[in-house]
Scaffold this motif. Structure first.
Motif, PDB file in Angstrom:
ATOM      1  N   VAL A 178       3.137  -5.162   5.154  1.00 45.79           N
ATOM      2  CA  VAL A 178       4.074  -5.888   4.307  1.00 45.79           C
ATOM      3  C   VAL A 178       3.488  -5.961   2.898  1.00 45.79           C
ATOM      4  O   VAL A 178       2.310  -6.307   2.736  1.00 45.79           O
ATOM      5  CB  VAL A 178       4.309  -7.327   4.828  1.00 45.79           C
ATOM      6  CG1 VAL A 178       5.262  -8.092   3.911  1.00 45.79           C
ATOM      7  CG2 VAL A 178       4.847  -7.295   6.250  1.00 45.79           C
ATOM      8  N   PRO A 179       4.258  -5.609   1.846  1.00 47.27           N
ATOM      9  CA  PRO A 179       3.746  -5.753   0.472  1.00 47.27           C
ATOM     10  C   PRO A 179       3.305  -7.188   0.210  1.00 47.27           C
ATOM     11  O   PRO A 179       3.977  -8.150   0.613  1.00 47.27           O
ATOM     12  CB  PRO A 179       4.947  -5.372  -0.394  1.00 47.27           C
ATOM     13  CG  PRO A 179       5.767  -4.473   0.483  1.00 47.27           C
ATOM     14  CD  PRO A 179       5.604  -5.025   1.876  1.00 47.27           C
ATOM     15  N   SER A 189       3.603   0.319  -6.236  1.00 47.65           N
ATOM     16  CA  SER A 189       2.717   1.367  -5.744  1.00 47.65           C
ATOM     17  C   SER A 189       2.094   0.872  -4.456  1.00 47.65           C
ATOM     18  O   SER A 189       1.178   0.047  -4.470  1.00 47.65           O
ATOM     19  CB  SER A 189       1.634   1.675  -6.787  1.00 47.65           C
ATOM     20  OG  SER A 189       0.728   2.651  -6.301  1.00 47.65           O
ATOM     21  N   PHE A 190       2.600   1.341  -3.335  1.00 51.51           N
ATOM     22  CA  PHE A 190       2.155   0.845  -2.036  1.00 51.51           C
ATOM     23  C   PHE A 190       0.875   1.540  -1.603  1.00 51.51           C
ATOM     24  O   PHE A 190       0.776   2.761  -1.632  1.00 51.51           O
ATOM     25  CB  PHE A 190       3.246   1.071  -0.986  1.00 51.51           C
ATOM     26  CG  PHE A 190       4.549   0.430  -1.352  1.00 51.51           C
ATOM     27  CD1 PHE A 190       4.725  -0.939  -1.195  1.00 51.51           C
ATOM     28  CD2 PHE A 190       5.590   1.194  -1.843  1.00 51.51           C
ATOM     29  CE1 PHE A 190       5.921  -1.524  -1.539  1.00 51.51           C
ATOM     30  CE2 PHE A 190       6.803   0.598  -2.181  1.00 51.51           C
ATOM     31  CZ  PHE A 190       6.970  -0.765  -2.031  1.00 51.51           C
ATOM     32  N   ARG A 191      -0.102   0.743  -1.196  1.00 50.19           N
ATOM     33  CA  ARG A 191      -1.359   1.316  -0.714  1.00 50.19           C
ATOM     34  C   ARG A 191      -2.097   0.279   0.146  1.00 50.19           C
ATOM     35  O   ARG A 191      -1.809  -0.885   0.108  1.00 50.19           O
ATOM     36  CB  ARG A 191      -2.254   1.756  -1.868  1.00 50.19           C
ATOM     37  CG  ARG A 191      -2.560   0.664  -2.892  1.00 50.19           C
ATOM     38  CD  ARG A 191      -3.276   1.254  -4.081  1.00 50.19           C
ATOM     39  NE  ARG A 191      -3.490   0.261  -5.128  1.00 50.19           N
ATOM     40  CZ  ARG A 191      -4.481  -0.609  -5.174  1.00 50.19           C
ATOM     41  NH1 ARG A 191      -5.363  -0.624  -4.186  1.00 50.19           N
ATOM     42  NH2 ARG A 191      -4.620  -1.466  -6.161  1.00 50.19           N
ATOM     43  N   TRP A 213       1.440  -5.229  -4.868  1.00 52.97           N
ATOM     44  CA  TRP A 213       2.070  -4.262  -3.958  1.00 52.97           C
ATOM     45  C   TRP A 213       1.124  -3.740  -2.889  1.00 52.97           C
ATOM     46  O   TRP A 213       1.486  -2.839  -2.125  1.00 52.97           O
ATOM     47  CB  TRP A 213       2.663  -3.104  -4.746  1.00 52.97           C
ATOM     48  CG  TRP A 213       3.818  -3.522  -5.602  1.00 52.97           C
ATOM     49  CD1 TRP A 213       3.851  -3.625  -6.955  1.00 52.97           C
ATOM     50  CD2 TRP A 213       5.113  -3.936  -5.146  1.00 52.97           C
ATOM     51  NE1 TRP A 213       5.069  -4.080  -7.385  1.00 52.97           N
ATOM     52  CE2 TRP A 213       5.876  -4.268  -6.293  1.00 52.97           C
ATOM     53  CE3 TRP A 213       5.705  -4.074  -3.889  1.00 52.97           C
ATOM     54  CZ2 TRP A 213       7.190  -4.719  -6.213  1.00 52.97           C
ATOM     55  CZ3 TRP A 213       7.019  -4.520  -3.805  1.00 52.97           C
ATOM     56  CH2 TRP A 213       7.744  -4.836  -4.963  1.00 52.97           C
ATOM     57  N   SER A 214      -0.079  -4.285  -2.827  1.00 48.06           N
ATOM     58  CA  SER A 214      -0.976  -3.889  -1.736  1.00 48.06           C
ATOM     59  C   SER A 214      -0.372  -4.307  -0.405  1.00 48.06           C
ATOM     60  O   SER A 214       0.327  -5.314  -0.318  1.00 48.06           O
ATOM     61  CB  SER A 214      -2.348  -4.556  -1.906  1.00 48.06           C
ATOM     62  OG  SER A 214      -3.041  -3.992  -2.991  1.00 48.06           O
ATOM     63  N   LEU A 215      -0.634  -3.525   0.618  1.00 51.60           N
ATOM     64  CA  LEU A 215      -0.056  -3.800   1.925  1.00 51.60           C
ATOM     65  C   LEU A 215      -0.938  -4.758   2.719  1.00 51.60           C
ATOM     66  O   LEU A 215      -2.138  -4.542   2.864  1.00 51.60           O
ATOM     67  CB  LEU A 215       0.141  -2.499   2.698  1.00 51.60           C
ATOM     68  CG  LEU A 215       1.142  -1.520   2.075  1.00 51.60           C
ATOM     69  CD1 LEU A 215       1.205  -0.241   2.904  1.00 51.60           C
ATOM     70  CD2 LEU A 215       2.532  -2.140   1.964  1.00 51.60           C
TER      71      LEU A 215
END
Length: 201
Positions: free
Chosen positions: A140-141, A199-201, A130-132
């Motif tokens: 974008v994930p 978990s976006f980050r 889920w890292s951007l």
């Protein structure tokens, strides 16, 4: 440090080959040279030359951002030179399907680090789904980018309408995932847990 070393070597070799056609011809993947002359080193050296600066910079920027993360993880699993072994083996594994398909085709040539870079990128996706990732400045994930990347590469490989080796992209991506799972099978469980808990980050 290994990621930076690989980038420096690749940039240097590519830069030298840009102005030296004979060097480019010796390093590029040309299947008949492997099949007839047994120049097996081409299975590796083709990953250190590129078509132009744009091709080179795109691959090296991608390697810089994702390679440093994977270098740390692989280093913890199999030692400080583990990332170099992973990267070099990815160059070979990614190009093998292409070589086997074109081994008797004297007109075919392939070059670039894209297969190995794909392996690094997908190893990263496996660890941090889920890292951007910024694509044309849009976040974008990683997992969504990976799905699109595989779909696009598969479709374009079937079309065969450009000069990009999409087969190497796919093979590299698969190898990156399999390598990480082989080195640490628990990575698969962690991936599923993280995939189910965005978990976006």
């Amino acid at each position: 440090m290994m990621t930076l070393a690989l980038i420096v070597v690749t940039v240097l070799v590519s830069w030298l080959a840009f102005d030296r056609p004979r060097l480019m011809e010796r390093l590029i993947l040309w299947p008949p040279a492997i099949d007839r002359k047994h120049q097996y080193d081409r299975l590796v050296t083709h990953g250190f030359v590129h078509a132009d600066w744009q091709h080179l910079l795109f691959n090296m920027i991608t390697l810089f951002f994702f390679g440093r993360v994977i270098e740390q993880v692989v280093g913890q699993l199999i030692g400080p030179l583990g990332f170099v072994l992973f990267y070099l083996s990815a160059i070979v594994v990614a190009i093998l399907p292409t070589y086997l398909r074109h081994r008797h085709d004297a007109r075919y040539r392939s070059l670039g680090a894209s297969g190995a870079v794909s392996a690094v990128l997908f190893a990263f996706v496996l660890l941090q789904p889920w890292s951007l990732i910024f694509v044309f400045f849009l976040p974008v994930p990683a997992i969504l980018y990976a799905v699109f990347y595989v779909g696009y590469s598969f479709w374009m490989d079937r079309q065969g309408t450009d000069n990009v080796n999409h087969s190497a992209h796919l093979s590299g991506a698969i190898y990156g995932v399999l390598f990480m799972l082989l080195m640490e099978p628990r990575v698969g469980t962690v991936f599923l847990e993280r995939l189910l808990s965005p978990s976006f980050r």
